[in-house]
Design a protein around this motif. Structure first.
Motif, PDB file in Angstrom:
ATOM      1  N   VAL A 281       0.846  -1.203   0.000  1.00  0.00           N
ATOM      2  CA  VAL A 281       0.000   0.000   0.000  1.00  0.00           C
ATOM      3  C   VAL A 281       0.878   1.249   0.000  1.00  0.00           C
ATOM      4  N   ALA A 282       1.886   1.258   0.859  1.00  0.00           N
ATOM      5  CA  ALA A 282       2.785   2.415   0.934  1.00  0.00           C
ATOM      6  C   ALA A 282       3.547   2.611  -0.373  1.00  0.00           C
ATOM      7  N   LEU A 283       4.042   1.516  -0.931  1.00  0.00           N
ATOM      8  CA  LEU A 283       4.798   1.592  -2.185  1.00  0.00           C
ATOM      9  C   LEU A 283       3.933   2.116  -3.320  1.00  0.00           C
ATOM     10  N   HIS A 284       2.715   1.616  -3.417  1.00  0.00           N
ATOM     11  CA  HIS A 284       1.822   2.048  -4.506  1.00  0.00           C
ATOM     12  C   HIS A 284       1.365   3.494  -4.326  1.00  0.00           C
ATOM     13  N   GLY A 285       1.457   4.017  -3.128  1.00  0.00           N
ATOM     14  CA  GLY A 285       1.190   5.442  -2.914  1.00  0.00           C
ATOM     15  C   GLY A 285       2.402   6.305  -3.203  1.00  0.00           C
ATOM     16  N   TRP A 286       3.592   5.786  -2.832  1.00  0.00           N
ATOM     17  CA  TRP A 286       4.829   6.545  -2.976  1.00  0.00           C
ATOM     18  C   TRP A 286       5.233   6.733  -4.437  1.00  0.00           C
ATOM     19  N   LEU A 287       5.172   5.686  -5.239  1.00  0.00           N
ATOM     20  CA  LEU A 287       5.668   5.758  -6.616  1.00  0.00           C
ATOM     21  C   LEU A 287       4.992   6.864  -7.430  1.00  0.00           C
ATOM     22  N   PRO A 288       3.666   6.943  -7.478  1.00  0.00           N
ATOM     23  CA  PRO A 288       3.066   8.036  -8.255  1.00  0.00           C
ATOM     24  C   PRO A 288       3.296   9.404  -7.608  1.00  0.00           C
ATOM     25  N   PHE A 289       3.287   9.465  -6.264  1.00  0.00           N
ATOM     26  CA  PHE A 289       3.532  10.736  -5.587  1.00  0.00           C
ATOM     27  C   PHE A 289       4.903  11.299  -5.956  1.00  0.00           C
ATOM     28  N   ALA A 290       5.912  10.414  -5.965  1.00  0.00           N
ATOM     29  CA  ALA A 290       7.280  10.835  -6.261  1.00  0.00           C
ATOM     30  C   ALA A 290       7.558  10.909  -7.750  1.00  0.00           C
ATOM     31  N   GLY A 291       6.613  10.442  -8.572  1.00  0.00           N
ATOM     32  CA  GLY A 291       6.825  10.453 -10.013  1.00  0.00           C
ATOM     33  C   GLY A 291       7.847   9.420 -10.456  1.00  0.00           C
ATOM     34  N   ILE A 292       7.961   8.330  -9.726  1.00  0.00           N
ATOM     35  CA  ILE A 292       8.965   7.306 -10.030  1.00  0.00           C
ATOM     36  C   ILE A 292       8.370   6.289 -11.009  1.00  0.00           C
ATOM     37  N   THR A 293       9.017   6.171 -12.159  1.00  0.00           N
ATOM     38  CA  THR A 293       8.622   5.153 -13.139  1.00  0.00           C
ATOM     39  C   THR A 293       9.749   4.157 -13.375  1.00  0.00           C
ATOM     40  N   SER A 294      10.960   4.519 -12.961  1.00  0.00           N
ATOM     41  CA  SER A 294      12.111   3.618 -13.051  1.00  0.00           C
ATOM     42  C   SER A 294      13.192   4.133 -12.105  1.00  0.00           C
ATOM     43  N   GLY A 295      14.167   3.274 -11.866  1.00  0.00           N
ATOM     44  CA  GLY A 295      15.270   3.669 -11.000  1.00  0.00           C
ATOM     45  C   GLY A 295      15.002   3.369  -9.536  1.00  0.00           C
ATOM     46  N   PRO A 296      15.811   3.958  -8.659  1.00  0.00           N
ATOM     47  CA  PRO A 296      15.697   3.649  -7.231  1.00  0.00           C
ATOM     48  C   PRO A 296      14.373   4.107  -6.632  1.00  0.00           C
ATOM     49  N   ILE A 297      13.898   3.350  -5.663  1.00  0.00           N
ATOM     50  CA  ILE A 297      12.649   3.691  -4.966  1.00  0.00           C
ATOM     51  C   ILE A 297      12.917   4.694  -3.850  1.00  0.00           C
ATOM     52  N   PHE A 298      13.980   4.440  -3.087  1.00  0.00           N
ATOM     53  CA  PHE A 298      14.301   5.301  -1.951  1.00  0.00           C
ATOM     54  C   PHE A 298      15.271   6.379  -2.412  1.00  0.00           C
ATOM     55  N   ARG A 299      14.780   7.615  -2.423  1.00  0.00           N
ATOM     56  CA  ARG A 299      15.526   8.731  -3.008  1.00  0.00           C
ATOM     57  C   ARG A 299      15.639   9.902  -2.048  1.00  0.00           C
ATOM     58  N   GLU A 300      16.598  10.735  -2.351  1.00  0.00           N
ATOM     59  CA  GLU A 300      16.796  11.960  -1.586  1.00  0.00           C
ATOM     60  C   GLU A 300      15.592  12.883  -1.785  1.00  0.00           C
ATOM     61  N   ILE A 301      15.162  13.512  -0.690  1.00  0.00           N
ATOM     62  CA  ILE A 301      14.078  14.491  -0.746  1.00  0.00           C
ATOM     63  C   ILE A 301      14.634  15.820  -0.246  1.00  0.00           C
ATOM     64  N   GLN A 302      14.488  16.850  -1.051  1.00  0.00           N
ATOM     65  CA  GLN A 302      14.974  18.177  -0.690  1.00  0.00           C
ATOM     66  C   GLN A 302      14.064  18.814   0.368  1.00  0.00           C
ATOM     67  N   LYS A 303      14.564  19.848   1.028  1.00  0.00           N
ATOM     68  CA  LYS A 303      13.775  20.532   2.057  1.00  0.00           C
ATOM     69  C   LYS A 303      12.479  21.107   1.501  1.00  0.00           C
ATOM     70  N   ASP A 304      12.460  21.446   0.210  1.00  0.00           N
ATOM     71  CA  ASP A 304      11.231  21.984  -0.393  1.00  0.00           C
ATOM     72  C   ASP A 304      10.252  20.882  -0.790  1.00  0.00           C
TER      73      ASP A 304
END
Length: 117
Positions: free
Chosen positions: A9-32
């Protein structure tokens, strides 16, 4: 990639939120709040994990990024996930190293261990 239960459930929410279609799942998030394309380093994962443990009232010394990785592999073995399917998730390069976690979980479930011998 596989996930089940709350993780799925968390993964399927995170991928579209972060715009991830390929590459690493766990990514750096900027302060903004913008999600970067580079993956988190093991050191970053360890710092995040320890911070969240403190926030939950747990002793951060009892947890590590390596523990997450090894725990993932042990659980994959318990769940019957083939080693070759689990390795891309854990990023183990060596079958011998990854297989050690599978052997560990099999040993823990052996009859002599279960009866306390």
């Amino acid at each position: 990639m596989f996930a089940a239960g709350h993780a799925a459930v968390a993964l399927h929410g995170w991928l579209p939120f972060a715009g991830i279609t390929s590459g690493p799942i766990f990514r750096e998030i900027q302060k903004d709040g913008s999600v970067m394309s580079n993956q988190l380093t093991p050191q970053s994962v360890d710092l995040i994990l320890k911070k969240r443990c403190r926030m939950a009232g747990l002793d951060p010394a009892e947890f590590s990024a390596h523990g997450l990785r090894s725990g993932f592999m042990i659980q994959a073995g318990r769940d019957g996930i083939p080693l070759v399917d689990a390795m891309p998730q854990s990023a183990h390069k060596s079958v011998q190293q990854a297989a050690g976690y599978y052997d560990e979980q099999k040993h823990a479930q052996s009859m002599p261990v279960q009866v306390g011998l």
